[in-house]
Design a protein around this motif. Structure first.
Motif, PDB file in Angstrom:
ATOM      1  N   GLY A 131      -7.577  -5.318  -1.301  1.00  0.00           N
ATOM      2  CA  GLY A 131      -8.134  -3.895  -1.018  1.00  0.00           C
ATOM      3  C   GLY A 131      -7.458  -3.238  -1.789  1.00  0.00           C
ATOM      4  N   LEU A 132      -6.251  -3.744  -2.417  1.00  0.00           N
ATOM      5  CA  LEU A 132      -5.435  -2.703  -3.119  1.00  0.00           C
ATOM      6  C   LEU A 132      -5.848  -2.348  -4.596  1.00  0.00           C
ATOM      7  CD1 LEU A 132      -1.767  -4.453  -2.238  1.00  0.00           C
ATOM      8  CD2 LEU A 132      -3.104  -2.366  -1.093  1.00  0.00           C
ATOM      9  N   GLN A 133      -6.556  -3.451  -5.288  1.00  0.00           N
ATOM     10  CA  GLN A 133      -6.976  -3.274  -6.509  1.00  0.00           C
ATOM     11  C   GLN A 133      -7.968  -2.144  -6.502  1.00  0.00           C
ATOM     12  OE1 GLN A 133      -9.399  -5.716  -9.117  1.00  0.00           O
ATOM     13  NE2 GLN A 133      -7.385  -6.175 -10.108  1.00  0.00           N
ATOM     14  N   GLU A 134      -8.799  -2.280  -5.396  1.00  0.00           N
ATOM     15  CA  GLU A 134     -10.196  -1.245  -5.358  1.00  0.00           C
ATOM     16  C   GLU A 134      -9.431   0.054  -5.140  1.00  0.00           C
ATOM     17  OE1 GLU A 134      -9.833  -3.746  -3.926  1.00  0.00           O
ATOM     18  OE2 GLU A 134     -11.528  -5.321  -4.305  1.00  0.00           O
ATOM     19  N   LYS A 135      -8.337   0.178  -4.386  1.00  0.00           N
ATOM     20  CA  LYS A 135      -7.758   1.642  -4.021  1.00  0.00           C
ATOM     21  C   LYS A 135      -6.975   2.195  -4.908  1.00  0.00           C
ATOM     22  CE  LYS A 135      -5.138   3.797  -0.109  1.00  0.00           C
ATOM     23  NZ  LYS A 135      -4.679   3.709   1.091  1.00  0.00           N
ATOM     24  N   TYR A 136      -6.304   1.233  -5.984  1.00  0.00           N
ATOM     25  CA  TYR A 136      -5.299   1.938  -6.886  1.00  0.00           C
ATOM     26  C   TYR A 136      -5.867   1.566  -8.177  1.00  0.00           C
ATOM     27  CZ  TYR A 136      -2.373   2.972  -2.909  1.00  0.00           C
ATOM     28  OH  TYR A 136      -1.875   3.482  -1.724  1.00  0.00           O
ATOM     29  N   GLY A 137      -6.810   0.838  -8.410  1.00  0.00           N
ATOM     30  CA  GLY A 137      -7.355   0.481 -10.013  1.00  0.00           C
ATOM     31  C   GLY A 137      -6.680  -0.878 -10.455  1.00  0.00           C
ATOM     32  N   ALA A 138      -7.450  -0.995 -11.451  1.00  0.00           N
ATOM     33  CA  ALA A 138      -7.247  -2.493 -11.964  1.00  0.00           C
ATOM     34  C   ALA A 138      -5.735  -2.478 -13.073  1.00  0.00           C
ATOM     35  CB  ALA A 138      -8.064  -3.079 -12.817  1.00  0.00           C
ATOM     36  N   ASP A 139      -5.463  -1.142 -13.183  1.00  0.00           N
ATOM     37  CA  ASP A 139      -4.047  -0.997 -14.116  1.00  0.00           C
ATOM     38  C   ASP A 139      -2.919  -0.959 -13.276  1.00  0.00           C
ATOM     39  OD1 ASP A 139      -4.902   1.395 -12.986  1.00  0.00           O
ATOM     40  OD2 ASP A 139      -4.046   2.719 -14.441  1.00  0.00           O
ATOM     41  N   ARG A 140      -2.955  -0.909 -12.047  1.00  0.00           N
ATOM     42  CA  ARG A 140      -1.940  -1.015 -11.128  1.00  0.00           C
ATOM     43  C   ARG A 140      -1.743  -2.126 -10.281  1.00  0.00           C
ATOM     44  NH1 ARG A 140      -0.783   4.241  -8.025  1.00  0.00           N
ATOM     45  NH2 ARG A 140       1.467   3.320  -7.912  1.00  0.00           N
ATOM     46  N   VAL A 141      -2.885  -2.892 -10.032  1.00  0.00           N
ATOM     47  CA  VAL A 141      -2.982  -4.082  -9.361  1.00  0.00           C
ATOM     48  C   VAL A 141      -3.879  -5.140 -10.026  1.00  0.00           C
ATOM     49  CG1 VAL A 141      -3.812  -5.065  -7.050  1.00  0.00           C
ATOM     50  CG2 VAL A 141      -2.854  -2.716  -7.227  1.00  0.00           C
ATOM     51  N   PHE A 142      -3.151  -6.113 -10.587  1.00  0.00           N
ATOM     52  CA  PHE A 142      -3.831  -6.926 -11.630  1.00  0.00           C
ATOM     53  C   PHE A 142      -3.531  -8.502 -11.452  1.00  0.00           C
ATOM     54  CE2 PHE A 142      -0.660  -4.427 -13.600  1.00  0.00           C
ATOM     55  CZ  PHE A 142      -0.012  -5.287 -14.441  1.00  0.00           C
ATOM     56  N   ASN A 143      -4.476  -9.287 -12.139  1.00  0.00           N
ATOM     57  CA  ASN A 143      -4.175 -10.593 -12.043  1.00  0.00           C
ATOM     58  C   ASN A 143      -3.413 -10.909 -13.412  1.00  0.00           C
ATOM     59  OD1 ASN A 143      -5.664 -11.152 -10.025  1.00  0.00           O
ATOM     60  ND2 ASN A 143      -7.662 -11.606 -11.093  1.00  0.00           N
ATOM     61  N   THR A 144      -2.530 -11.950 -13.276  1.00  0.00           N
ATOM     62  CA  THR A 144      -2.007 -12.613 -14.806  1.00  0.00           C
ATOM     63  C   THR A 144      -2.325 -13.685 -15.214  1.00  0.00           C
ATOM     64  OG1 THR A 144       0.004 -13.273 -13.311  1.00  0.00           O
ATOM     65  CG2 THR A 144       0.263 -10.966 -13.832  1.00  0.00           C
ATOM     66  N   PRO A 145      -1.955 -14.379 -16.112  1.00  0.00           N
ATOM     67  CA  PRO A 145      -2.304 -15.864 -16.532  1.00  0.00           C
ATOM     68  C   PRO A 145      -1.420 -16.528 -15.661  1.00  0.00           C
ATOM     69  CG  PRO A 145      -2.009 -14.333 -18.461  1.00  0.00           C
ATOM     70  CD  PRO A 145      -1.777 -13.233 -17.302  1.00  0.00           C
ATOM     71  N   ASP A 176       0.946  -1.179  -0.122  1.00  0.00           N
ATOM     72  CA  ASP A 176       0.064   0.091   0.051  1.00  0.00           C
ATOM     73  C   ASP A 176       0.925   1.255  -0.026  1.00  0.00           C
ATOM     74  OD1 ASP A 176      -2.103   1.702   0.299  1.00  0.00           O
ATOM     75  OD2 ASP A 176      -2.818   1.321   2.033  1.00  0.00           O
ATOM     76  N   CYS A 177       1.999   1.282   0.691  1.00  0.00           N
ATOM     77  CA  CYS A 177       2.677   2.275   0.836  1.00  0.00           C
ATOM     78  C   CYS A 177       3.505   2.680  -0.236  1.00  0.00           C
ATOM     79  CB  CYS A 177       3.750   2.414   2.078  1.00  0.00           C
ATOM     80  SG  CYS A 177       2.920   2.305   3.712  1.00  0.00           S
ATOM     81  N   ALA A 178       3.879   1.505  -1.048  1.00  0.00           N
ATOM     82  CA  ALA A 178       4.644   1.629  -2.208  1.00  0.00           C
ATOM     83  C   ALA A 178       3.915   2.103  -3.332  1.00  0.00           C
ATOM     84  CB  ALA A 178       5.349   0.135  -2.685  1.00  0.00           C
ATOM     85  N   LEU A 179       2.682   1.601  -3.615  1.00  0.00           N
ATOM     86  CA  LEU A 179       1.924   2.222  -4.407  1.00  0.00           C
ATOM     87  C   LEU A 179       1.519   3.667  -4.265  1.00  0.00           C
ATOM     88  CD1 LEU A 179      -0.409  -1.049  -4.577  1.00  0.00           C
ATOM     89  CD2 LEU A 179       0.648  -0.147  -6.588  1.00  0.00           C
ATOM     90  N   LYS A 180       1.248   4.166  -3.039  1.00  0.00           N
ATOM     91  CA  LYS A 180       0.996   5.556  -2.765  1.00  0.00           C
ATOM     92  C   LYS A 180       2.127   6.405  -3.184  1.00  0.00           C
ATOM     93  CE  LYS A 180      -0.553   8.399   1.159  1.00  0.00           C
ATOM     94  NZ  LYS A 180      -1.029   8.587   2.340  1.00  0.00           N
ATOM     95  N   ARG A 181       3.392   5.762  -2.546  1.00  0.00           N
ATOM     96  CA  ARG A 181       4.667   6.683  -2.810  1.00  0.00           C
ATOM     97  C   ARG A 181       4.959   6.697  -4.339  1.00  0.00           C
ATOM     98  NH1 ARG A 181       7.381   3.201   0.022  1.00  0.00           N
ATOM     99  NH2 ARG A 181       8.225   2.161  -1.723  1.00  0.00           N
ATOM    100  N   ASP A 182       4.810   5.606  -5.093  1.00  0.00           N
ATOM    101  CA  ASP A 182       5.515   5.864  -6.457  1.00  0.00           C
ATOM    102  C   ASP A 182       4.513   5.303  -7.399  1.00  0.00           C
ATOM    103  OD1 ASP A 182       6.778   5.103  -8.708  1.00  0.00           O
ATOM    104  OD2 ASP A 182       8.193   3.570  -7.893  1.00  0.00           O
ATOM    105  N   PRO A 183       3.936   6.266  -8.288  1.00  0.00           N
ATOM    106  CA  PRO A 183       2.916   6.101  -9.201  1.00  0.00           C
ATOM    107  C   PRO A 183       3.173   5.340 -10.201  1.00  0.00           C
ATOM    108  CG  PRO A 183       4.103   8.304  -9.618  1.00  0.00           C
ATOM    109  CD  PRO A 183       4.743   7.750  -8.264  1.00  0.00           C
ATOM    110  N   SER A 184       4.803   4.820 -10.649  1.00  0.00           N
ATOM    111  CA  SER A 184       4.919   3.878 -11.421  1.00  0.00           C
ATOM    112  C   SER A 184       4.843   2.391 -10.906  1.00  0.00           C
ATOM    113  CB  SER A 184       6.282   4.099 -11.801  1.00  0.00           C
ATOM    114  OG  SER A 184       7.215   3.600 -11.033  1.00  0.00           O
ATOM    115  N   ALA A 185       4.384   2.269  -9.569  1.00  0.00           N
ATOM    116  CA  ALA A 185       4.625   0.847  -8.884  1.00  0.00           C
ATOM    117  C   ALA A 185       3.322   0.088  -9.403  1.00  0.00           C
ATOM    118  CB  ALA A 185       4.750   0.932  -7.470  1.00  0.00           C
ATOM    119  N   CYS A 186       3.403  -0.935  -9.580  1.00  0.00           N
ATOM    120  CA  CYS A 186       2.582  -2.169 -10.112  1.00  0.00           C
ATOM    121  C   CYS A 186       2.613  -3.307  -9.468  1.00  0.00           C
ATOM    122  CB  CYS A 186       2.590  -2.365 -11.627  1.00  0.00           C
ATOM    123  SG  CYS A 186       2.030  -0.950 -12.649  1.00  0.00           S
TER     124      CYS A 186
END
Length: 285
Positions: free
Chosen positions: A39-53, A12-22
């Motif tokens: 809760g991280l996807q809801e807070k930062y969006g699906a373009d920064r917290v997302f599922n992979t294959p 959470d802190c890393a995503l808040k501090r660094d806009p390029s963090a995913c």
């Protein structure tokens, strides 16, 4: 916080501090198997917290590409046991990128998280501790915390470090280890072991879950044998803090190393050999 909550807080802190963090990996969008990304996807969006294959090689390759492009990728391997399909990407690409390009390019802002170790069930594909494989590789940093406070501080340090880092999380501690943890952003130094208990008769060294086992050993040795143990948490496997351990063993004269990984080729053998050489060198010079 317990350990998995401290991991969530660090992310959470890393995503808040660094806009390029995913943050990405298998199932992390809805919190992951161990709930570390709740809760991280809801807070930062699906373009920064997302599922992979379901492709560890793809996760690692994508993470390396993001890092080379200047972003801060935090990739999750759902279990450390399944990091091996990504072994070539991590060892031959991430670790060597800076060296082979003559320092023109690097993927230093890369962090790979992976739950590791035994939990009393899960058998051969969900209980491994593979840190020794990666400790053979120059260009990587390998870190294993013992509890929530260390986990948040060391993971933050890995995310901020200009080198690719592998962060192994002992899964048995996710809910069983509970400590006071600052809610704000902080980091702890990498490659610096921590002396948890001072003693004079023997040095005990461990990391991750084994630190808690060794705490019990310290107590029993004192109560039943009147043996005074010095306990050290290695914390960073590579590059490891040889000086702190050598200084302790020079004082106590004895060293015991405990780890969960296989005995043959385990990282404990590296420590044992290096400390013996260090003490011989100190004795002669």
């Amino acid at each position: 916080m317990n350990l998995f909550e401290s991991i969530t807080s660090a992310l959470d802190c890393a995503l808040k501090r660094d806009p390029s963090a995913c943050v990405f990996g298998e199932d992390v969008g809805f919190g992951g198997v161990f709930r570390c990304t709740v809760g991280l996807q809801e807070k930062y969006g699906a373009d920064r917290v997302f599922n992979t294959p379901l492709s560890e090689q793809g996760i690692a390759g994508f993470a390396i590409g993001l890092a080379v492009a200047g972003a801060t990728p935090i990739a999750e391997m759902q279990f450390a046991d399944y990091i091996f399909p990504a072994f070539d990407q991590i060892v031959n690409e991430a670790a060597k990128f800076r060296y082979r390009s003559g320092n023109l390019f690097d993927c230093g802002k890369l962090t790979i998280r992976a739950p590791c170790g035994a939990v009393g069930h899960g058998a051969l594909y969900h209980s491994q501790s593979p840190e020794a494989y990666f400790a053979h590789t120059p260009g990587l940093k390998v870190v294993i915390p013992r509890g929530p406070f260390n986990a948040k501080g060391l993971l933050t340090a890995c995310i901020n470090d200009p080198n690719p880092c592998i962060f192994f999380e002992p899964k048995i501690l996710y809910r069983s280890a509970i400590e006071e943890v600052p809610v704000g952003d902080y980091s702890l130094p990498l490659s610096q072991a921590e002396v948890l208990v001072e003693g004079s008769d023997i040095t005990l060294v461990g990391w991750g879950t084994q630190v808690h086992v060794l705490r019990e050993v310290v107590k029993l040795a004192q109560e039943k044998l009147k043996v005074n143990c010095e306990l050290i948490d290695l914390r960073t496997i590579l590059p490891w803090d040889e000086e702190t351990i050598a200084k302790s063993v020079a004082k106590t004269g004895r060293l015991l190393i405990a780890h969960e990984a296989p005995l043959t080729g385990g990282f404990g053998a590296e420590i044992a050999a290096s400390i013996q050489v260090s003490l011989i060198t100190r004795a002669y010079y």
